[in-house]
Design a protein around this motif. Structure first.
Motif, PDB file in Angstrom:
ATOM      1  N   PHE A   1       0.781  -1.172  -0.052  1.00 18.29           N
ATOM      2  CA  PHE A   1      -0.060   0.099  -0.069  1.00 18.29           C
ATOM      3  C   PHE A   1       0.791   1.293  -0.037  1.00 18.29           C
ATOM      4  CE2 PHE A   1      -3.086  -2.970   1.875  1.00 18.29           C
ATOM      5  CZ  PHE A   1      -3.917  -2.958   0.920  1.00 18.29           C
ATOM      6  N   ASP A   2       1.190   1.703   1.078  1.00 17.65           N
ATOM      7  CA  ASP A   2       1.971   3.118   1.313  1.00 17.65           C
ATOM      8  C   ASP A   2       3.372   2.799   1.480  1.00 17.65           C
ATOM      9  OD1 ASP A   2      -0.611   4.642   0.992  1.00 17.65           O
ATOM     10  OD2 ASP A   2      -0.279   5.571   2.966  1.00 17.65           O
ATOM     11  N   ASN A   3       3.601   1.775   1.580  1.00 17.52           N
ATOM     12  CA  ASN A   3       5.261   1.427   1.864  1.00 17.52           C
ATOM     13  C   ASN A   3       5.839   2.626   2.873  1.00 17.52           C
ATOM     14  OD1 ASN A   3       7.535  -0.214   1.589  1.00 17.52           O
ATOM     15  ND2 ASN A   3       8.337   1.208  -0.235  1.00 17.52           N
ATOM     16  N   ALA A   4       5.114   2.734   3.831  1.00 18.23           N
ATOM     17  CA  ALA A   4       5.627   3.951   4.903  1.00 18.23           C
ATOM     18  C   ALA A   4       6.562   3.174   6.052  1.00 18.23           C
ATOM     19  CB  ALA A   4       4.379   4.488   5.459  1.00 18.23           C
ATOM     20  N   ASP A   5       7.637   4.050   6.125  1.00 17.43           N
ATOM     21  CA  ASP A   5       8.492   3.499   7.258  1.00 17.43           C
ATOM     22  C   ASP A   5       8.242   4.139   8.607  1.00 17.43           C
ATOM     23  OD1 ASP A   5       9.590   2.147   5.095  1.00 17.43           O
ATOM     24  OD2 ASP A   5      11.543   3.484   4.796  1.00 17.43           O
ATOM     25  N   LEU A   6       7.642   5.241   8.590  1.00 17.14           N
ATOM     26  CA  LEU A   6       7.279   5.888   9.665  1.00 17.14           C
ATOM     27  C   LEU A   6       5.824   5.918  10.214  1.00 17.14           C
ATOM     28  CD1 LEU A   6       9.143   7.642  11.832  1.00 17.14           C
ATOM     29  CD2 LEU A   6       8.601   9.729  10.443  1.00 17.14           C
ATOM     30  N   ARG A   7       5.519   5.691  11.476  1.00 20.28           N
ATOM     31  CA  ARG A   7       4.354   5.845  11.913  1.00 20.28           C
ATOM     32  C   ARG A   7       4.097   6.401  13.312  1.00 20.28           C
ATOM     33  NH1 ARG A   7      -0.716   6.869  10.111  1.00 20.28           N
ATOM     34  NH2 ARG A   7      -0.375   5.386   8.468  1.00 20.28           N
ATOM     35  N   ARG A   8       3.515   7.437  13.722  1.00 27.43           N
ATOM     36  CA  ARG A   8       3.586   7.920  14.932  1.00 27.43           C
ATOM     37  C   ARG A   8       4.793   8.243  15.606  1.00 27.43           C
ATOM     38  NH1 ARG A   8      -1.423   4.140  17.518  1.00 27.43           N
ATOM     39  NH2 ARG A   8      -3.135   4.966  16.942  1.00 27.43           N
ATOM     40  N   GLY A   9       5.702   8.762  14.650  1.00 30.18           N
ATOM     41  CA  GLY A   9       6.994   8.964  14.939  1.00 30.18           C
ATOM     42  C   GLY A   9       7.934   8.118  15.297  1.00 30.18           C
ATOM     43  N   LYS A  10       7.845   6.705  14.966  1.00 23.17           N
ATOM     44  CA  LYS A  10       8.616   5.482  14.987  1.00 23.17           C
ATOM     45  C   LYS A  10       8.345   4.669  13.850  1.00 23.17           C
ATOM     46  CE  LYS A  10       5.165   2.576  17.856  1.00 23.17           C
ATOM     47  NZ  LYS A  10       5.004   2.090  19.028  1.00 23.17           N
ATOM     48  N   ALA A  11       9.318   3.627  13.809  1.00 27.43           N
ATOM     49  CA  ALA A  11       9.313   2.586  12.679  1.00 27.43           C
ATOM     50  C   ALA A  11       7.961   2.150  12.506  1.00 27.43           C
ATOM     51  CB  ALA A  11      10.427   1.685  12.906  1.00 27.43           C
ATOM     52  N   SER A  12       7.568   1.877  11.345  1.00 25.41           N
ATOM     53  CA  SER A  12       6.156   1.395  11.228  1.00 25.41           C
ATOM     54  C   SER A  12       6.347  -0.503  11.655  1.00 25.41           C
ATOM     55  CB  SER A  12       5.373   1.432   9.867  1.00 25.41           C
ATOM     56  OG  SER A  12       6.614   1.112   8.961  1.00 25.41           O
ATOM     57  N   VAL A  13       5.164  -0.891  11.710  1.00 21.00           N
ATOM     58  CA  VAL A  13       5.262  -2.103  12.186  1.00 21.00           C
ATOM     59  C   VAL A  13       6.010  -3.337  11.309  1.00 21.00           C
ATOM     60  CG1 VAL A  13       3.817  -4.363  13.087  1.00 21.00           C
ATOM     61  CG2 VAL A  13       3.071  -1.995  13.783  1.00 21.00           C
ATOM     62  N   HIS A  14       5.768  -3.177  10.095  1.00 19.49           N
ATOM     63  CA  HIS A  14       6.342  -3.908   9.161  1.00 19.49           C
ATOM     64  C   HIS A  14       8.033  -3.691   9.106  1.00 19.49           C
ATOM     65  CE1 HIS A  14       6.094  -0.645   6.187  1.00 19.49           C
ATOM     66  NE2 HIS A  14       7.111  -1.221   5.536  1.00 19.49           N
ATOM     67  N   VAL A  15       8.390  -2.538   9.434  1.00 14.95           N
ATOM     68  CA  VAL A  15       9.859  -2.160   9.324  1.00 14.95           C
ATOM     69  C   VAL A  15      10.375  -2.891  10.662  1.00 14.95           C
ATOM     70  CG1 VAL A  15      11.511  -0.360   9.644  1.00 14.95           C
ATOM     71  CG2 VAL A  15       9.542  -0.141   8.072  1.00 14.95           C
ATOM     72  N   GLU A  16       9.921  -2.674  11.798  1.00 14.73           N
ATOM     73  CA  GLU A  16      10.264  -3.359  13.150  1.00 14.73           C
ATOM     74  C   GLU A  16      10.300  -4.755  13.215  1.00 14.73           C
ATOM     75  OE1 GLU A  16      11.787  -2.535  16.922  1.00 14.73           O
ATOM     76  OE2 GLU A  16      11.629  -1.036  15.376  1.00 14.73           O
ATOM     77  N   PHE A  17       9.059  -5.490  12.687  1.00 12.99           N
ATOM     78  CA  PHE A  17       8.760  -6.711  13.016  1.00 12.99           C
ATOM     79  C   PHE A  17       8.686  -7.692  11.445  1.00 12.99           C
ATOM     80  CE2 PHE A  17       7.231  -4.760  16.506  1.00 12.99           C
ATOM     81  CZ  PHE A  17       7.554  -5.605  17.551  1.00 12.99           C
ATOM     82  N   GLY A  18       8.897  -6.983  10.422  1.00  9.06           N
ATOM     83  CA  GLY A  18       8.882  -7.843   9.097  1.00  9.06           C
ATOM     84  C   GLY A  18       7.567  -7.773   8.500  1.00  9.06           C
ATOM     85  N   GLU A  19       7.485  -7.851   7.179  1.00  6.99           N
ATOM     86  CA  GLU A  19       5.984  -7.724   6.619  1.00  6.99           C
ATOM     87  C   GLU A  19       5.073  -8.790   6.990  1.00  6.99           C
ATOM     88  OE1 GLU A  19       4.316  -7.311   2.214  1.00  6.99           O
ATOM     89  OE2 GLU A  19       6.600  -7.210   2.642  1.00  6.99           O
ATOM     90  N   PRO A  20       5.445 -10.221   6.990  1.00  7.63           N
ATOM     91  CA  PRO A  20       4.325 -11.123   7.420  1.00  7.63           C
ATOM     92  C   PRO A  20       4.032 -10.906   8.702  1.00  7.63           C
ATOM     93  CG  PRO A  20       6.468 -12.138   6.222  1.00  7.63           C
ATOM     94  CD  PRO A  20       6.716 -10.747   6.525  1.00  7.63           C
ATOM     95  N   LEU A  21       4.761 -10.491   9.915  1.00  9.72           N
ATOM     96  CA  LEU A  21       4.021 -10.496  11.091  1.00  9.72           C
ATOM     97  C   LEU A  21       3.280  -9.178  11.151  1.00  9.72           C
ATOM     98  CD1 LEU A  21       4.292 -12.229  13.667  1.00  9.72           C
ATOM     99  CD2 LEU A  21       5.893 -10.617  14.428  1.00  9.72           C
ATOM    100  N   ALA A  22       3.609  -8.175  10.542  1.00 10.44           N
ATOM    101  CA  ALA A  22       2.753  -6.904  10.261  1.00 10.44           C
ATOM    102  C   ALA A  22       1.548  -7.129   9.790  1.00 10.44           C
ATOM    103  CB  ALA A  22       3.305  -5.899   9.337  1.00 10.44           C
ATOM    104  N   VAL A  23       1.265  -8.170   8.620  1.00 12.43           N
ATOM    105  CA  VAL A  23      -0.113  -8.420   8.152  1.00 12.43           C
ATOM    106  C   VAL A  23      -0.789  -9.348   9.389  1.00 12.43           C
ATOM    107  CG1 VAL A  23      -1.176 -10.069   6.615  1.00 12.43           C
ATOM    108  CG2 VAL A  23       0.843  -8.569   5.834  1.00 12.43           C
ATOM    109  N   LEU A  24      -0.203 -10.102  10.122  1.00 10.02           N
ATOM    110  CA  LEU A  24      -0.979 -10.957  11.034  1.00 10.02           C
ATOM    111  C   LEU A  24      -1.167  -9.891  12.194  1.00 10.02           C
ATOM    112  CD1 LEU A  24       1.451 -14.251  10.863  1.00 10.02           C
ATOM    113  CD2 LEU A  24      -0.877 -14.102  10.069  1.00 10.02           C
ATOM    114  N   THR A  25      -0.505  -9.001  12.695  1.00  7.74           N
ATOM    115  CA  THR A  25      -0.774  -8.215  13.461  1.00  7.74           C
ATOM    116  C   THR A  25      -2.245  -7.437  13.244  1.00  7.74           C
ATOM    117  OG1 THR A  25       1.783  -7.728  14.234  1.00  7.74           O
ATOM    118  CG2 THR A  25       0.247  -6.205  14.983  1.00  7.74           C
ATOM    119  N   GLY A  26      -2.144  -6.681  12.145  1.00  8.98           N
ATOM    120  CA  GLY A  26      -3.201  -6.170  11.819  1.00  8.98           C
ATOM    121  C   GLY A  26      -4.460  -7.118  11.811  1.00  8.98           C
ATOM    122  N   ASP A  27      -4.378  -8.344  11.263  1.00 10.07           N
ATOM    123  CA  ASP A  27      -5.558  -9.316  11.361  1.00 10.07           C
ATOM    124  C   ASP A  27      -5.892  -9.707  12.599  1.00 10.07           C
ATOM    125  OD1 ASP A  27      -5.161  -9.335   8.597  1.00 10.07           O
ATOM    126  OD2 ASP A  27      -4.213 -11.454   8.650  1.00 10.07           O
TER     127      ASP A  27
END
Length: 289
Positions: A85-111
């Motif tokens: 989607f946006d491929n954004a590295d930053l959210r709320r002033g810190k690394a976005s979830v997929h940057v911090e934990f990896g893309e697969p875990l970010a998908v699962l976190t949202g789910d």
């Protein structure tokens, strides 16, 4: 208890349940990371403010509604930031979830956040099944198709994107959920509170469009210029900054005027008027109407 503290306490309890014994450690950490520390919590604060204006006779139900709405919002941010989607590295002033934990875990976190939002509402089943059913319907409508935040994200996959439809779904849907769920949790007619959510949601999106044009990434805590780069509708681009400012002011007036009569109507009108001033980027002070 102050609304902000009440929300944080309810969210902490909800996330702790999702992190229960046996949860994968990285997923548990990612859930915490996605929800805390607090953003502005605008949607759950609105939900509880409406519930309180209606007397808030069932705080367990209104807390559950506020938590479900914020978990849905956090899930949408996690997914919105993904590379697809946006491929954004930053959210709320810190690394976005997929940057911090990896893309697969970010998908699962949202789910997991989406599912846990409904689980939070489901816990009301024993004490008030009819109210639970109403709240689940409100939240589901605000998230799915045809007009929820999923539809709002899907509009970004279309060639032609109508500004009003896009903003109504992408941003407005959860604001409508906040006002209508707050009223429903207090046993009031949810339909009477829909206009307030619609006007505030549109106002917030117009303000966000202005911030995307006027502010820098450090100030926003997320990348700027995404709408122009991805050819998305933007009120500031379509109306001009001055025109968008006038539109924003009109939306705030309409929102305040739409508040139905209820025990706390006067206080809520004052609160909405005060809080919506925070929508306005400070740079607008230099912009002529």
């Amino acid at each position: 208890m102050q609304i902000a503290a009440r929300i944080e306490g309810a969210l902490e309890r909800a996330v702790a349940q999702a992190q229960g014994p046996g949860a994968p450690p990285l997923l548990a950490s990612a859930l915490q990371y996605a929800v805390f520390p607090a953003g502005h919590r605008i949607r759950p604060q609105l939900c509880l403010a409406v519930a309180q204006a209606c007397g808030d006779p069932d705080p367990i139900a209104s807390d559950a509604a506020a938590v479900a709405i914020e978990l849905m919002h956090c899930a949408s941010l996690v997914h919105d930031d993904l590379p697809c989607f946006d491929n954004a590295d930053l959210r709320r002033g810190k690394a976005s979830v997929h940057v911090e934990f990896g893309e697969p875990l970010a998908v699962l976190t949202g789910d997991a956040l989406i599912v846990h939002a409904f689980a939070t509402l489901g816990a009301l089943a024993r004490q008030n099944p009819s109210r639970m059913a109403t709240l689940i319907g409100i939240i589901a409508e605000s998230v799915g198709a045809p007009h929820g935040i999923v539809a709002g994200q899907a509009w970004e996959c279309e060639v032609a994107v109508p500004l009003s439809d896009y903003q109504r779904a992408k941003t407005g849907a959860l604001f409508v959920a906040a006002t209508t769920a707050g009223a429903a949790a207090a046993g009031h007619d949810a339909a009477q509170w829909r206009t307030l959510g619609e006007k505030l949601g549109e106002a917030y999106q117009v303000a966000d469009d202005l911030r995307d044009v006027l502010c820098d990434a450090e100030e926003l805590g997320k990348p700027i210029g995404q709408d122009a780069m991805r050819l998305r509708p933007n009120a500031a681009a379509e109306l001009g900054v001055g025109g968008a400012k006038v539109h924003l002011e009109g939306l705030v007036r309409a929102a305040v005027a739409s508040i139905p009569e209820c025990p706390g109507a006067v206080e809520l009108r004052a609160l909405i008027q005060a809080q919506t001033t925070l929508f306005f980027p400070k740079q607008l002070a230099r912009v002529a109407a």
